[in-house]
Design an enzyme around this catalytic site. Sequence first.
Site, PDB file in Angstrom:
ATOM      1  N   HIS A 124      47.443  32.113  40.819  1.00  0.00           N
ATOM      2  CA  HIS A 124      45.885  31.902  40.986  1.00  0.00           C
ATOM      3  C   HIS A 124      45.071  31.493  39.606  1.00  0.00           C
ATOM      4  O   HIS A 124      45.553  32.121  38.838  1.00  0.00           O
ATOM      5  CB  HIS A 124      45.561  33.408  41.594  1.00  0.00           C
ATOM      6  CG  HIS A 124      44.197  33.254  42.382  1.00  0.00           C
ATOM      7  ND1 HIS A 124      43.029  33.041  41.637  1.00  0.00           N
ATOM      8  CD2 HIS A 124      43.823  33.142  43.698  1.00  0.00           C
ATOM      9  CE1 HIS A 124      42.128  33.328  42.449  1.00  0.00           C
ATOM     10  NE2 HIS A 124      42.631  32.959  43.900  1.00  0.00           N
ATOM     11  N   ASP A 201      49.484  40.700  38.751  1.00  0.00           N
ATOM     12  CA  ASP A 201      48.414  40.439  39.666  1.00  0.00           C
ATOM     13  C   ASP A 201      48.852  40.853  41.147  1.00  0.00           C
ATOM     14  O   ASP A 201      49.600  40.150  41.851  1.00  0.00           O
ATOM     15  CB  ASP A 201      47.926  39.113  39.739  1.00  0.00           C
ATOM     16  CG  ASP A 201      47.167  38.584  40.786  1.00  0.00           C
ATOM     17  OD1 ASP A 201      46.672  39.596  41.586  1.00  0.00           O
ATOM     18  OD2 ASP A 201      46.677  37.424  40.609  1.00  0.00           O
ATOM     19  N   GLN A 204      47.667  39.866  46.114  1.00  0.00           N
ATOM     20  CA  GLN A 204      48.330  39.360  47.395  1.00  0.00           C
ATOM     21  C   GLN A 204      49.487  40.339  47.965  1.00  0.00           C
ATOM     22  O   GLN A 204      49.924  40.188  49.045  1.00  0.00           O
ATOM     23  CB  GLN A 204      49.012  38.066  47.177  1.00  0.00           C
ATOM     24  CG  GLN A 204      48.955  37.114  48.159  1.00  0.00           C
ATOM     25  CD  GLN A 204      47.593  36.877  48.994  1.00  0.00           C
ATOM     26  OE1 GLN A 204      47.437  37.221  50.194  1.00  0.00           O
ATOM     27  NE2 GLN A 204      46.647  36.402  48.450  1.00  0.00           N
ATOM     28  N   LYS A 227      41.272  42.235  50.331  1.00  0.00           N
ATOM     29  CA  LYS A 227      42.499  41.672  51.042  1.00  0.00           C
ATOM     30  C   LYS A 227      43.310  42.826  51.694  1.00  0.00           C
ATOM     31  O   LYS A 227      44.185  42.436  52.155  1.00  0.00           O
ATOM     32  CB  LYS A 227      43.183  41.088  49.805  1.00  0.00           C
ATOM     33  CG  LYS A 227      42.599  39.825  49.327  1.00  0.00           C
ATOM     34  CD  LYS A 227      43.175  38.986  48.392  1.00  0.00           C
ATOM     35  CE  LYS A 227      42.470  37.646  48.044  1.00  0.00           C
ATOM     36  NZ  LYS A 227      42.987  37.015  46.712  1.00  0.00           N
ATOM     37  N   CYS A 365      42.978  27.885  45.176  1.00  0.00           N
ATOM     38  CA  CYS A 365      42.754  28.336  43.805  1.00  0.00           C
ATOM     39  C   CYS A 365      43.927  28.377  43.043  1.00  0.00           C
ATOM     40  O   CYS A 365      44.326  29.363  42.070  1.00  0.00           O
ATOM     41  CB  CYS A 365      42.081  29.825  43.768  1.00  0.00           C
ATOM     42  SG  CYS A 365      40.639  29.885  44.489  1.00  0.00           S
TER      43      CYS A 365
HETATM   44  C1  PLP Z   1      42.681  36.842  45.805  1.00  0.00           C
HETATM   45  C2  PLP Z   1      43.536  36.670  44.767  1.00  0.00           C
HETATM   46  C3  PLP Z   1      43.048  36.787  43.390  1.00  0.00           C
HETATM   47  C4  PLP Z   1      41.228  36.907  43.050  1.00  0.00           C
HETATM   48  O1  PLP Z   1      41.029  38.180  43.653  1.00  0.00           O
HETATM   49  P1  PLP Z   1      39.379  38.440  43.701  1.00  0.00           P
HETATM   50  O2  PLP Z   1      39.348  39.565  44.639  1.00  0.00           O
HETATM   51  O3  PLP Z   1      38.767  37.175  44.207  1.00  0.00           O
HETATM   52  O4  PLP Z   1      38.826  38.903  42.285  1.00  0.00           O
HETATM   53  C5  PLP Z   1      43.561  36.695  42.195  1.00  0.00           C
HETATM   54  N1  PLP Z   1      45.076  36.679  42.355  1.00  0.00           N
HETATM   55  C6  PLP Z   1      45.723  36.193  43.644  1.00  0.00           C
HETATM   56  C7  PLP Z   1      47.201  36.575  43.756  1.00  0.00           C
HETATM   57  C8  PLP Z   1      44.723  36.552  44.880  1.00  0.00           C
HETATM   58  O5  PLP Z   1      45.520  36.244  45.998  1.00  0.00           O
END
Ligand code: PLP
Length: 407
Positions: A124, A201, A204, A227, A365
């Site tokens: 992302h 990260d 997701q 999320k 993104c």
């Molecule tokens: C949504 C997402 C982000 C960004 O998260 P925010 O809540 O917008 O800061 C970063 N990495 C991944 C894999 C995402 O799905």
Amino acid sequence: MNDTFNVSSIRRDFPILSREVNGKPLVYFDNAATSQTPQQVIDVIVDYYSTYNANIHRGVHALSQEATDKYEQARHTIQKHFNIAKAHEVIFTSGTTHSINLVANGFSALLQSGDEIIVSALEHHSNIVPWQMLCERTGAILKVIPMNLDGELLMDAYQNLLSTKTKLVFCNHVSNALGTVNPIKQIINKAHEVGAAVLIDGAQAAPHIKADMQELNVDFYTVSAHKMCGPTGTGILYGKEEWLNKLPPYQGGGEMIAEVTFEKTTYADLPHKFEAGTPNICGGIAFAAALDYMSGIGFQTIAEYEHELLSYATEQLLTIDKLKIYGTAKEKTSVISFNIEGLHPYDIGSILDKLGVAVRTGHHCAQPIMDFYKIPGTIRASFSFYNTKDEIDILVEGVKRAQNMLQ
Ligand SMILES: *Cc1c(COP(=O)(O)O)cnc(C)c1O
């Protein structure tokens, strides 16, 4: 499948699912962008603002203490959920973007020109851009783990990128654009062999997989509450104590200091060193409520049911002529990115919206992934445990209808 899982009763927890869009019942398939909120979490938010809204950590009065207790309880709930060794290794942030920037900013002080940092091709933008900015500040070099056409990372190539020059590796647990579940345990272990730190990260992954920080032995892990049934503007950074102690503070302000004079300021202990200013108090408390709600259903049950939805939707969508799915990794969460040959994703998305079906169209993104496939974007349908096979049928019919109208 767990016999007690009853999707109709779960759906009744989500008020928004009974609304209409463009005169049609809402079919919400944009869960990878943000999830919906159950009444149990909405109630916690209303209760906060109705009964104990106050600033934390600084009041002698009852409301402030009540708010502080609930906020720190929330930190413990999050700590337990992710099996984090110490409560002060949970830093409240505004979400994954904030968490990554905090770490990237901190590494400015720890990197030298010529040091190498490694990113995956599946990221992302929020796990790419802060590191590019870090490279500009420090002269460090960014290397990329390549992927194959299925949307899986090439682990041999990763092995070849690693050396004693590698200081940091960052990668998502699950790709938001394709749904690929990355082999993070392997990625972490290999990085540690050369002495590099790892940031995963988890934005997701966290809605589908209950990750265990101690078992993974990861150095940093990021989560966004919105999320996973929580509110926007809230999330966490997990960091190992030794790393959080090495990093300098990110923002200066109230709450993060021990002592301030005009000559010198000393910083507060963890976690407060990284929590400058008044945080999203209600958000943190509601995040814990969201974890409680999802744990009540069970993450294993959620994953199994979502997998059923993924298999069914994949099968049904592939019956459509000229439809191609991007992201065919062996291990996936319930995300399907697809296109129909000759048609623009946006046009299909707009027709689906008229039918009440919310999907995402565009690059999600993750422009480098789209460039890899040489496409401008995809249509992405992402499913949650409150979705149904009937809703998938509506999506499939909608895509067929859009195809007829546009061809
Ligand atoms: C949504 C997402 C982000 C960004 O998260 P925010 O809540 O917008 O800061 C970063 N990495 C991944 C894999 C995402 O799905």
